[in-house]
Design a protein around this motif. Structure first.
Motif, PDB file in Angstrom:
ATOM      1  N   VAL A 107      -7.127  27.843 -20.853  1.00 10.29           N
ATOM      2  CA  VAL A 107      -5.869  27.146 -20.573  1.00 10.29           C
ATOM      3  C   VAL A 107      -4.828  28.132 -20.051  1.00 10.29           C
ATOM      4  CG1 VAL A 107      -3.940  25.893 -21.598  1.00 10.29           C
ATOM      5  CG2 VAL A 107      -6.292  25.262 -22.195  1.00 10.29           C
ATOM      6  N   GLU A 108      -4.694  29.267 -20.725  1.00 11.02           N
ATOM      7  CA  GLU A 108      -3.712  30.266 -20.300  1.00 11.02           C
ATOM      8  C   GLU A 108      -4.015  30.802 -18.899  1.00 11.02           C
ATOM      9  OE1 GLU A 108      -2.150  34.780 -21.505  1.00 11.02           O
ATOM     10  OE2 GLU A 108      -3.982  33.947 -22.391  1.00 11.02           O
ATOM     11  N   GLY A 109      -5.263  31.194 -18.686  1.00 11.68           N
ATOM     12  CA  GLY A 109      -5.614  31.821 -17.416  1.00 11.68           C
ATOM     13  C   GLY A 109      -5.530  30.869 -16.238  1.00 11.68           C
ATOM     14  N   LEU A 110      -6.047  29.667 -16.394  1.00 10.86           N
ATOM     15  CA  LEU A 110      -6.049  28.723 -15.282  1.00 10.86           C
ATOM     16  C   LEU A 110      -4.660  28.130 -15.046  1.00 10.86           C
ATOM     17  CD1 LEU A 110      -9.492  26.965 -15.908  1.00 10.86           C
ATOM     18  CD2 LEU A 110      -8.910  28.605 -14.101  1.00 10.86           C
ATOM     19  N   THR A 111      -3.888  27.916 -16.122  1.00  9.75           N
ATOM     20  CA  THR A 111      -2.504  27.460 -15.945  1.00  9.75           C
ATOM     21  C   THR A 111      -1.704  28.486 -15.157  1.00  9.75           C
ATOM     22  OG1 THR A 111      -2.550  26.174 -17.990  1.00  9.75           O
ATOM     23  CG2 THR A 111      -0.389  26.770 -17.131  1.00  9.75           C
ATOM     24  N   GLY A 112      -1.975  29.761 -15.409  1.00 12.23           N
ATOM     25  CA  GLY A 112      -1.285  30.817 -14.673  1.00 12.23           C
ATOM     26  C   GLY A 112      -1.569  30.800 -13.183  1.00 12.23           C
ATOM     27  N   LEU A 113      -2.682  30.168 -12.805  1.00 16.45           N
ATOM     28  CA  LEU A 113      -3.020  30.031 -11.385  1.00 16.45           C
ATOM     29  C   LEU A 113      -2.606  28.668 -10.835  1.00 16.45           C
ATOM     30  CD1 LEU A 113      -6.615  31.604 -11.418  1.00 16.45           C
ATOM     31  CD2 LEU A 113      -4.418  32.739 -11.003  1.00 16.45           C
TER      32      LEU A 113
ATOM     33  N   GLN B 218     -16.067  36.114 -15.342  1.00 18.09           N
ATOM     34  CA  GLN B 218     -16.918  35.417 -14.386  1.00 18.09           C
ATOM     35  C   GLN B 218     -16.246  34.144 -13.887  1.00 18.09           C
ATOM     36  OE1 GLN B 218     -20.537  34.945 -16.638  1.00 18.09           O
ATOM     37  NE2 GLN B 218     -21.145  37.081 -16.395  1.00 18.09           N
ATOM     38  N   ALA B 219     -15.551  33.437 -14.770  1.00 16.51           N
ATOM     39  CA  ALA B 219     -14.839  32.226 -14.356  1.00 16.51           C
ATOM     40  C   ALA B 219     -13.752  32.557 -13.336  1.00 16.51           C
ATOM     41  CB  ALA B 219     -14.232  31.538 -15.576  1.00 16.51           C
ATOM     42  N   ALA B 220     -13.005  33.623 -13.582  1.00 13.52           N
ATOM     43  CA  ALA B 220     -11.942  34.010 -12.656  1.00 13.52           C
ATOM     44  C   ALA B 220     -12.513  34.376 -11.291  1.00 13.52           C
ATOM     45  CB  ALA B 220     -11.154  35.177 -13.241  1.00 13.52           C
ATOM     46  N   ALA B 221     -13.685  35.021 -11.291  1.00  8.48           N
ATOM     47  CA  ALA B 221     -14.313  35.385 -10.026  1.00  8.48           C
ATOM     48  C   ALA B 221     -14.671  34.147  -9.213  1.00  8.48           C
ATOM     49  CB  ALA B 221     -15.561  36.229 -10.286  1.00  8.48           C
ATOM     50  N   VAL B 222     -15.109  33.084  -9.884  1.00  9.27           N
ATOM     51  CA  VAL B 222     -15.441  31.839  -9.191  1.00  9.27           C
ATOM     52  C   VAL B 222     -14.195  31.230  -8.561  1.00  9.27           C
ATOM     53  CG1 VAL B 222     -16.246  29.465  -9.530  1.00  9.27           C
ATOM     54  CG2 VAL B 222     -17.479  31.368 -10.602  1.00  9.27           C
ATOM     55  N   VAL B 223     -13.091  31.163  -9.327  1.00  7.16           N
ATOM     56  CA  VAL B 223     -11.845  30.621  -8.770  1.00  7.16           C
ATOM     57  C   VAL B 223     -11.394  31.449  -7.575  1.00  7.16           C
ATOM     58  CG1 VAL B 223      -9.418  30.131  -9.241  1.00  7.16           C
ATOM     59  CG2 VAL B 223     -11.133  29.655 -10.982  1.00  7.16           C
ATOM     60  N   GLY B 224     -11.589  32.755  -7.656  1.00  8.89           N
ATOM     61  CA  GLY B 224     -11.156  33.634  -6.577  1.00  8.89           C
ATOM     62  C   GLY B 224     -11.843  33.398  -5.250  1.00  8.89           C
TER      63      GLY B 224
ATOM     64  N   ALA C 275     -12.123  30.456  -4.005  1.00  7.57           N
ATOM     65  CA  ALA C 275     -11.425  29.319  -3.400  1.00  7.57           C
ATOM     66  C   ALA C 275      -9.933  29.559  -3.243  1.00  7.57           C
ATOM     67  CB  ALA C 275     -11.646  28.062  -4.250  1.00  7.57           C
ATOM     68  N   VAL C 276      -9.400  30.541  -3.970  1.00 10.29           N
ATOM     69  CA  VAL C 276      -7.953  30.773  -4.002  1.00 10.29           C
ATOM     70  C   VAL C 276      -7.686  32.245  -3.703  1.00 10.29           C
ATOM     71  CG1 VAL C 276      -5.866  30.609  -5.416  1.00 10.29           C
ATOM     72  CG2 VAL C 276      -7.740  28.976  -5.754  1.00 10.29           C
ATOM     73  N   GLY C 277      -6.853  32.517  -2.711  1.00 11.86           N
ATOM     74  CA  GLY C 277      -6.540  33.900  -2.370  1.00 11.86           C
ATOM     75  C   GLY C 277      -5.655  34.557  -3.411  1.00 11.86           C
ATOM     76  N   GLY C 278      -5.801  35.866  -3.559  1.00 13.90           N
ATOM     77  CA  GLY C 278      -4.898  36.629  -4.417  1.00 13.90           C
ATOM     78  C   GLY C 278      -5.182  36.548  -5.897  1.00 13.90           C
ATOM     79  N   VAL C 279      -6.377  36.101  -6.307  1.00 16.05           N
ATOM     80  CA  VAL C 279      -6.726  36.086  -7.728  1.00 16.05           C
ATOM     81  C   VAL C 279      -7.212  37.478  -8.118  1.00 16.05           C
ATOM     82  CG1 VAL C 279      -8.264  35.141  -9.487  1.00 16.05           C
ATOM     83  CG2 VAL C 279      -7.301  33.637  -7.732  1.00 16.05           C
ATOM     84  N   ARG C 280      -6.622  38.017  -9.158  1.00 17.70           N
ATOM     85  CA  ARG C 280      -6.956  39.364  -9.615  1.00 17.70           C
ATOM     86  C   ARG C 280      -7.340  39.326 -11.093  1.00 17.70           C
ATOM     87  NH1 ARG C 280      -6.157  44.660  -8.124  1.00 17.70           N
ATOM     88  NH2 ARG C 280      -5.861  46.149  -9.831  1.00 17.70           N
ATOM     89  N   LEU C 281      -8.456  39.961 -11.423  1.00 16.52           N
ATOM     90  CA  LEU C 281      -8.870  40.098 -12.816  1.00 16.52           C
ATOM     91  C   LEU C 281      -8.194  41.323 -13.402  1.00 16.52           C
ATOM     92  CD1 LEU C 281     -11.200  38.515 -11.290  1.00 16.52           C
ATOM     93  CD2 LEU C 281     -12.731  39.410 -13.050  1.00 16.52           C
TER      94      LEU C 281
END
Length: 404
Positions: free
Chosen positions: A320-326, A359-365, A367-373
């Motif tokens: 919830v925290e990570g995806l809401t932040g995006l 791994q979840a953040a990498a998948v979102v990245g 489709a969405v530019g500028g995602v950083r782990l």
């Protein structure tokens, strides 16, 4: 499979070999824990590990890291050692559920010093009486697996009953039972929530370790997000892993999976469909499926996940925290997540030292530019080569993995 094969090998007559083992932080900690109790475990060959059992002994200190398998599989083994064996681990492991396992071990005749968390010490005397025990393993089926794996060495074997809410991740328990039988154990699981293990010696054997199907999830999800094609070589047509359900879930979300001579091939269209599914048996897939749901074209409800609060981190809250932040519209309910489509934006995704979140953040990245782990090294827990494999898949051979 690697963790279970190591434990079974330590309790068997004769040598055990693991062909194609998973080399990762969790399995290295398991091997180190068995070495600390006197086993000979050779992991120098990447593709063939060899274990030769020796009398288990203490004193020993075992680092569980964040590995639930080490935390819950090795205390029953330590009860069979001659001497004290102390367990400690990373900060998160000090609060992970283990008390029901300790209570069952005490009932079965083991002496354990345990307060409200790690460290704990098992004072082994070379044997465990065994017999009957009741345990609430609803917080983690690993507690049951730990008892079952050691049970053939108990003087009276084991009759264990689960008393509590339905068990999560039941396929992992089936894996434990099947591997015990393959090693020569007499085990009856015909009655619901009850397992009976006869006392007797296990046999060392050669294990062919299947590819990690859960670990393949983010790579296969990439095909759906990008409208591309991803092939995972060596995918078994049948096996004992829960990951086989992944194919149906990816199909429901718009992918076209097919098992071919080359392996599992998944094709995507670039459009991801929402998913409503009970993931209690495959909860490890929840982060990657939540990432797919965040870029889907319709709402999703992922449920059966209440026990994820006790994993490496509170995974539901972390998602919830990570995806809401995006920019995602995601909410937590009593046992899962509800996700509704909304345009996302770039930003830093906090991985909380959790490999599945990274791994979840990498998948979102994709489709969405500028995602950083904020940290990709946590993927070493189960897949140390994740950054290189991911970069190679996205950019081609010769690319260098990083945190962007």
């Amino acid at each position: 499979m690697t963790a279970r094969a190591l434990v079974l090998g330590a309790l068997s007559l004769g040598a055990t070999t693991l062909r194609g083992p998973l080399r990762a932080r969790d399995t290295e900690l398991m091997a180190a824990g068995l070495r600390a109790m006197g086993c000979h475990v050779s992991t120098s060959d990447e593709n063939l590990w060899v274990l030769r059992p020796r009398p288990l002994c203490g004193p020993a200190r075992i680092d569980v890291g964040t590995a639930g398998t080490v935390l819950r599989f090795l205390p029953p083994v330590a009860g069979l050692a001659d001497g004290a064996v102390t367990f400690d681990g990373d900060e998160r492991s000090r609060t992970r559920p283990v008390a029901p396992l300790i209570g069952a071990l005490r009932t079965l005749g083991a002496r354990v010093d345990y307060g409200a968390g790690l460290p704990l010490t098992v004072h082994g005397i070379g044997r465990v009486t065994g017999g009957a025990a009741t345990i609430d393993a609803s917080a983690s089926s690993q507690m049951l697996s730990g008892l079952l794996l050691a049970a053939p060495e108990f003087d009276r074997g084991l009759t264990v009953r689960h008393a509590g809410p339905p068990l999560p991740r039941a396929p992992h328990l089936r894996m434990t039972v099947q591997m015990l039988r393959a090693a020569g154990a007499g085990i009856d699981d015909s009655r619901p929530d009850m397992w009976v293990v006869e006392p007797g010696r296990l046999n060392g054997r050669a294990w062919d370790i299947e590819p990690d199907l859960l670990g393949a999830a983010p790579f296969l999800a990439a095909a759906l997000v990008t409208g591309g094609t991803v092939t995972v070589a060596g995918w078994p047509r049948s096996g004992i892993q829960a990951g086989h359900r992944l194919l149906d879930l990816l199909h429901q979300m718009g992918g076209s999976p097919a098992v071919t001579r080359q392996g599992l091939v998944v094709r995507g269209t670039g459009t991801v469909r929402g998913l409503t599914a009970d993931l209690a048996d495959v909860a490890e897939l929840a982060p990657v499926l939540a990432a797919l749901a965040a870029v889907a074209d319709s709402p999703s409800h992922l449920h059966g996940l209440a026990h994820l609060g006790a994993h490496e981190t509170d995974r539901l809250a972390a998602l919830v925290e990570g995806l809401t932040g995006l920019g995602a519209d995601i909410a937590q309910d009593h046992d899962g997540l509800r996700i509704r489509p909304r345009p996302l934006r770039g930003g830093t995704f906090p991985t909380r030292d959790d490999h599945r979140l990274a791994q979840a953040a990498a998948v979102v990245g994709l489709a969405v530019g500028g995602v950083r782990l904020d940290d990709v090294t946590c993927t070493a827990k189960t897949l140390p080569d994740f950054p290189r494999l991911w970069s190679t898949m996205v950019h081609g051979p010769g690319s260098v993995g990083g945190q962007d």
